[in-house]
Scaffold this active site. Sequence first.
Site, PDB file in Angstrom:
ATOM      1  N   LEU A 103      35.172  37.698  45.863  1.00 62.56           N
ATOM      2  CA  LEU A 103      36.263  37.490  46.806  1.00 62.56           C
ATOM      3  C   LEU A 103      35.813  38.129  48.111  1.00 62.56           C
ATOM      4  O   LEU A 103      35.113  39.146  48.096  1.00 62.56           O
ATOM      5  CB  LEU A 103      37.539  38.188  46.326  1.00 62.56           C
ATOM      6  CG  LEU A 103      38.339  37.544  45.198  1.00 62.56           C
ATOM      7  CD1 LEU A 103      39.528  38.426  44.837  1.00 62.56           C
ATOM      8  CD2 LEU A 103      38.819  36.151  45.590  1.00 62.56           C
ATOM      9  N   ASP A 104      36.236  37.578  49.243  1.00 61.01           N
ATOM     10  CA  ASP A 104      35.895  38.167  50.535  1.00 61.01           C
ATOM     11  C   ASP A 104      36.469  39.585  50.636  1.00 61.01           C
ATOM     12  O   ASP A 104      37.439  39.915  49.946  1.00 61.01           O
ATOM     13  CB  ASP A 104      36.495  37.339  51.677  1.00 61.01           C
ATOM     14  CG  ASP A 104      35.901  35.941  51.743  1.00 61.01           C
ATOM     15  OD1 ASP A 104      34.802  35.735  51.191  1.00 61.01           O
ATOM     16  OD2 ASP A 104      36.555  35.068  52.337  1.00 61.01           O
TER      17      ASP A 104
END
Length: 238
Positions: A103-104
Amino acid sequence: MLIRLDKYISDMVGISRQDTKKLLSKSVVTVDNKIVKKGDIKVNEENVVVVNGKKLEYKQFVYIMLNKPKGVVSATDDKNDVTVVDLVKDNYPKRNLFPAGRLDKTSTGFVLLTDDGEFAHDILAPKKHVLKEYIVTIDKEINNQIIENFNSGVTLADGTVLKSATLIPTEDKFVVKVILKQGVYHQIKRMFGVFDIGVNELHRTKIGCISLDETLQGGEYRELFLEEVEKIYNDMNG
Ligand code: URA
């Protein structure tokens, strides 16, 4: 699989071989109800190993559900930032954990950490069809044409043609659900970018058929239950 008793204890309890040796010398370790003081005997999952009155459950691999908070990076280690592995590693000192999918830094939600390389590979392989679900807060309204475009496969600015994705409106016109079957870098932000829509918040709620446990606050985690691991396996191979 047979494994030396000292390695088994050191892996399971998370202590060094030296400390394991000390434990063994104190007569606090039994194997199948017999006190064992030497670490060189071999044991497997069928042997009952008890240390200080506590039975050890040998797990070949661990699978951890983490609710990633903002600001934490999906990596094993990083010079500048706290990583998802940093959040759990004190409880798993002997495990080589890594995130199965990223995930960012600004995104939140379900990250699966494991030391099972094959499982991690499969969960990410598009042909295994493990769907990932996200709740996304956007800065403009969507319309039916965008929903259809997501469904038929968005072409990103660099020409990449994506697989079909599902875009579902919610009661709040700035909050949508997105379901992906692949994981291209910054995929959701880039997909909305094609329609000049910005993403303000991105939260992953589901991997395959397993939903993020709502009782987990940002930064909290728990191991997957055996049934959950089996369900994901069935998702991948069923
Ligand atoms: N898509 C993104 O743009 N970011 C994420 O973190 C996950 C999917």
